[in-house]
Design a protein around this motif. Structure first.
Motif, short mmCIF file in Angstrom:
data_model
loop_
_atom_site.label_atom_id
_atom_site.label_comp_id
_atom_site.label_asym_id
_atom_site.label_seq_id
_atom_site.Cartn_x
_atom_site.Cartn_y
_atom_site.Cartn_z
N GLU B 211 0.85 -1.20 0.00
CA GLU B 211 0.00 0.00 0.00
C GLU B 211 0.88 1.25 0.00
O GLU B 211 0.67 2.17 -0.79
N GLU B 212 1.89 1.25 0.88
CA GLU B 212 2.76 2.41 0.96
C GLU B 212 3.52 2.63 -0.34
O GLU B 212 3.76 3.75 -0.76
N VAL B 314 7.42 -5.83 -5.06
CA VAL B 314 6.42 -5.95 -6.13
C VAL B 314 5.65 -4.63 -6.28
O VAL B 314 5.78 -3.73 -5.47
N ASN B 315 4.84 -4.57 -7.32
CA ASN B 315 3.97 -3.42 -7.51
C ASN B 315 2.58 -3.80 -7.05
O ASN B 315 2.42 -4.71 -6.28
N GLU B 316 1.55 -3.10 -7.56
CA GLU B 316 0.24 -3.33 -6.96
C GLU B 316 -0.37 -4.69 -7.30
O GLU B 316 -1.38 -5.06 -6.74
N ALA B 321 2.78 -10.64 -5.98
CA ALA B 321 3.11 -10.81 -4.57
C ALA B 321 2.93 -12.26 -4.17
O ALA B 321 3.76 -12.83 -3.46
N GLN B 322 1.85 -12.88 -4.64
CA GLN B 322 1.60 -14.26 -4.26
C GLN B 322 2.67 -15.20 -4.79
O GLN B 322 3.15 -16.07 -4.08
N THR B 406 15.94 -1.01 -1.19
CA THR B 406 16.01 -0.85 -2.64
C THR B 406 14.63 -0.95 -3.28
O THR B 406 14.26 -0.15 -4.13
N GLY B 407 13.86 -1.93 -2.80
CA GLY B 407 12.59 -2.23 -3.45
C GLY B 407 11.56 -1.14 -3.34
O GLY B 407 10.82 -0.87 -4.29
N ILE B 408 11.52 -0.47 -2.19
CA ILE B 408 10.43 0.45 -1.92
C ILE B 408 10.41 1.63 -2.89
O ILE B 408 9.37 2.24 -3.14
N LEU B 409 11.58 1.95 -3.50
CA LEU B 409 11.64 3.08 -4.41
C LEU B 409 11.78 2.64 -5.86
O LEU B 409 12.03 3.44 -6.75
N MET B 410 11.63 1.33 -6.08
CA MET B 410 11.87 0.79 -7.41
C MET B 410 10.54 0.46 -8.06
O MET B 410 9.74 -0.27 -7.51
N TYR B 411 10.32 1.00 -9.24
CA TYR B 411 9.09 0.68 -9.93
C TYR B 411 9.42 -0.06 -11.21
O TYR B 411 10.53 0.01 -11.70
N GLY B 412 8.44 -0.74 -11.74
CA GLY B 412 8.67 -1.45 -12.99
C GLY B 412 8.55 -2.94 -12.80
O GLY B 412 7.70 -3.41 -12.05
#
Lengths: 317, 428
Positions: B211-212, B314-316, B321-322, B406-412
């Motif tokens: 969510e964040e 992961v993204n949304e 995620a699963q 690293t992950g929290i600011l990484m998109y794609g």
């Protein structure tokens, strides 16, 4: 702005580098930002702006180089409370009540509860947001949540405010509201870094600009200076009638003929006065004579031309 | 107030005040009881009823014996009927005649044989052991009485043969109060409760982080606090929510127990209270409670940090995620499947090792402790298990913190586990 402070930079970047596995995101950038300035950090998407900002906000550590904040080596732990950062991609907790959320974010910046409450009330008053306290963010429109995001960014009176595309999604009324606040903050001594690729806003607001492209700085100076440096000796001359046969001796050439005025380029080694003299001698009736300075947009297209990212500027005008 | 405390407070309060928390706290025990009673009720009611035709070619099975056997247990799920048909016509018609199946008793059946015989029950649908069991035992009862007659064994001799047996029950000399039935029940309850809490609250951590990240508030917050503080605050906050919920349940039990023991005048109620008292006397309640809270939190921190790392990567997309969290969820599921074998032999090597290794210890150790400390679980094992669990969750938290940062600011694109491990071991 506050010229007595000009000698003291709030932020100095020295040879900053940040490399990721596949690219040089920031490749040896140095720049100085004076106190009270409104500083434009410009560049196409992917130029390295966000990486640069993330280093200034302590989110990333530079691979090389040095950051000086307020004259001292930048220490994220203590200096972070003097920085306010509004990222381009805004974010708030959707399900949390607005008052509570603003208080939470202010406390994370180091304000105590009473200070924070007082400040929030003050800002909510100013932005006409008093009735929002118990609403949730998901009940707000995009523009409203943008305003809220701005308030959470500046609430703790930061010395340095970093705004990434602050006007995107705002209507003209709220754009002006935020614009006025940016001027106010700068007047009171805060420094504003304004990151964008919307050039017309930069020309209007910024004192000083830096353009980055592909991780490197390609331009640095005041808006006026930059425009002077990149001018092409273009003038707009308002006359009733141009002399019919301009020969090679004329100190200028006509580029375009607009209704009752001509856009001309002065030839090398000639001065504007030479043009006036020439026209007066020919007995031409002049009612206006203006220098045409290039827009920042033009300059930037020229500078990043040849790179695929240049295209995104061409539409903005 | 420190920034991490602020984050913990927010994570805790926003969750505890939610209506879903209150509802789930009340509903879960009800559902749990409902499930236990409901499933045993259904199991009792839904036996396989088989009406079986018997063709006797051996001449031993007569109508009287079969009817007597049917009469012995009229509620039984199966019924035998002797029919006088040849097998072929029965095979063609048994369904029409109202039978679910038929058995042919062959002429070769001899009471003098010292080896058993295998018969077949022919049915038109597949039935399992649940269905054949009663039929088999009825046929055996009849066969036994036939053999007894032939061997001249009367009722008295029959009783001597059947009832005069030796039975042994375990008694641990180190721990006289240990009652293995009660212990098994409590071990089951503890293991399953930890299992549910790990999965439920672990995925809450993952969703909270997602969510964040997708709301992009993570970037705002990590410009105020370190990513590690944000992750830790979330994990501790949600852990405290789990603990709160558990403590509410414990106090439910405590209140109900006290109220009923105070108001029970006599009869069935006082009998129940006496039973409950006996149960509580036979186990070490404070120790079990303490260990439960320790393993609940220890296990939660161990897994929650891994779930947080996945949420950050992961993204949304919930499916991403699963698939990425599958190995983690698998570890929890392996632990719960090992639990039943640990309870059959709580001091065996599988139980001992699995209750010391951190990934399975929260469930496995809690499945052993009710059998008695130090009777079944020596102190050294408990100490080793606790120490490795603490070391384990410190490692996973450190490891997850690196990925999270690293992950929290990484998109794609969704990263693979290999890439995530690379993030973790890269120097900052």
């Amino acid at each position: 702005m506050s010229y007595n402070l000009l000698s003291m930079p709030i932020l100095e970047l020295r040879n900053l580098k940040k490399y990721f596995a596949t690219q040089k995101a920031v490749d040896d950038i140095s720049l100085t930002i004076e106190k009270g300035q409104i500083f434009g950090l410009l560049g196409p998407n992917g130029a390295g702006k966000t990486t640069l900002i993330r280093m200034i906000t302590g989110i990333f550590y530079p691979d090389e180089g040095e950051i000086l904040f307020d004259g001292k080596k930048f220490d994220p732990r203590s200096d972070i409370s003097h920085i306010g950062y509004m990222p381009e991609e805004r974010g708030l907790y959707k399900k949390m009540k607005i008052g509570e959320q603003t208080l939470y974010l202010a406390q994370l910046k180091g304000l105590n509860k009473n200070e924070a409450t007082e400040k929030i009330k003050e800002w909510f008053q100013r932005f006409d947001m008093n009735s929002w306290w118990n609403k949730k963010v998901e009940d707000l429109s995009k523009g409203m949540s943008q305003k809220l995001q701005f308030v959470t960014t500046v609430l703790h009176d930061p010395k340095l405010i970093i705004l990434d595309e602050p006007f995107s999604g705002l209507d003209p009324v709220n754009t002006n509201l935020i614009k006025d606040e940016i001027y106010n903050l700068a007047k009171r001594g805060s420094t504003v870094i304004f990151s964008t690729h919307r050039m017309e806003q930069v020309e209007e607001i910024c004192d000083h600009i830096v353009l980055v492209n592909k991780g490197r700085k390609i331009l640095d100076g005041t808006v006026k200076r930059v425009k002077q440096d990149y001018k092409e000796n273009l003038f707009s001359i308002g006359v009733d009638q141009m002399p019919a046969n301009l020969n090679g001796t004329a100190p200028f050439e006509i580029l375009r003929n607009e209704d009752l005025s001509y856009v001309v380029r002065i030839k090398d080694n000639n001065k504007p006065n030479d043009v006036l003299q020439y026209l007066l001698q020919k007995g031409v009736n002049i009612h206006s004579f203006n220098e045409i300075l290039p827009s920042l947009n033009d300059i930037f297209i020229r500078l990043v031309e040849g790179t695929p990212t240049a295209r995104q500027f061409q539409k903005v005008n | 107030m420190s920034k991490t405390t602020l984050i913990i407070k927010r994570e805790y309060l926003t969750r505890v005040r939610k209506r879903t928390f209150i509802i789930s706290t009340i509903l879960f025990p009800l559902l749990y009881l409902g499930l236990i009673f409901g499933s045993s009720y259904i199991a009792a009611k839904s036996g396989t009823h088989l009406n079986v035709a018997v063709i006797d070619s051996s001449g031993f099975f007569d109508r009287g014996k079969i009817e007597r056997e049917n009469m012995k247990d009229p509620d039984s799920s199966s019924r035998l009927t002797l029919v006088n048909m040849n097998p072929d016509s029965l095979a063609a018609n048994f369904k029409k005649e109202g039978y679910d199946g038929y058995v042919v008793i062959p002429a070769r059946l001899k009471w003098e044989d010292s080896v058993g015989s295998k018969l077949t029950i022919f049915t038109s649908r597949t039935i399992g052991g649940e269905g054949t069991g009663p039929v088999q035992s009825k046929l055996n009862n009849i066969w036994n009485s036939i053999k007894n007659e032939k061997l001249g064994i009367d009722e008295n001799k029959k009783m001597i043969l059947e009832k005069n047996t030796i039975k042994i029950t375990p008694q641990n000399i180190n721990d006289k109060t240990a009652n293995s039935d009660v212990a098994t029940g409590i071990a089951y309850a503890c293991g399953i409760l930890i299992y549910i809490i790990l999965l439920l609250y672990g995925s809450q951590v993952m969703m909270g982080v997602m969510e964040e990240k997708t709301n992009r508030i993570a970037e705002v917050i990590v410009s105020s606090v370190k990513p590690f503080q944000l992750m830790l605050g979330k994990i501790i906050g949600i852990g405290l929510v789990a603990l709160t919920q558990f403590l509410i349940w414990v106090s439910f039990v405590f209140i109900i127990y006290n109220v009923t023991s105070a108001s029970a005048g006599g009869g069935a109620m006082s009998q129940m209270v006496a039973n409950a008292q006996k149960i509580f006397m036979s186990i070490n309640v404070p120790l079990i409670l303490f260990c439960f809270i320790f393993y609940l939190l220890g296990g939660f921190f161990f897994y929650a940090s891994l779930y947080a790392a996945i949420g950050s990567a992961v993204n949304e997309d919930m499916r991403e995620a699963q698939s990425l969290s599958f190995p983690i969820t698998m570890l929890v599921i392996i632990s719960i499947t090992m639990m039943s074998s640990a309870m059959k032999d709580p001091s065996g090597p599988l139980a001992v090792w699995a209750s010391i290794i951190p990934f399975s210890s929260p469930i496995m150790m809690m499945a052993r402790i009710p059998f008695g400390v130090p009777g079944t679980v020596p102190w050294w094992q408990l100490a080793a298990s606790m120490a490795t669990l603490i070391a384990g969750f410190m490692f996973t938290t450190w490891f997850a913190g690196k990925i999270y940062r690293t992950g929290i600011l990484m998109y794609g694109k969704k990263p693979t586990w290999k890439e995530m491990i690379k993030w973790a071991f890269r120097k900052s």
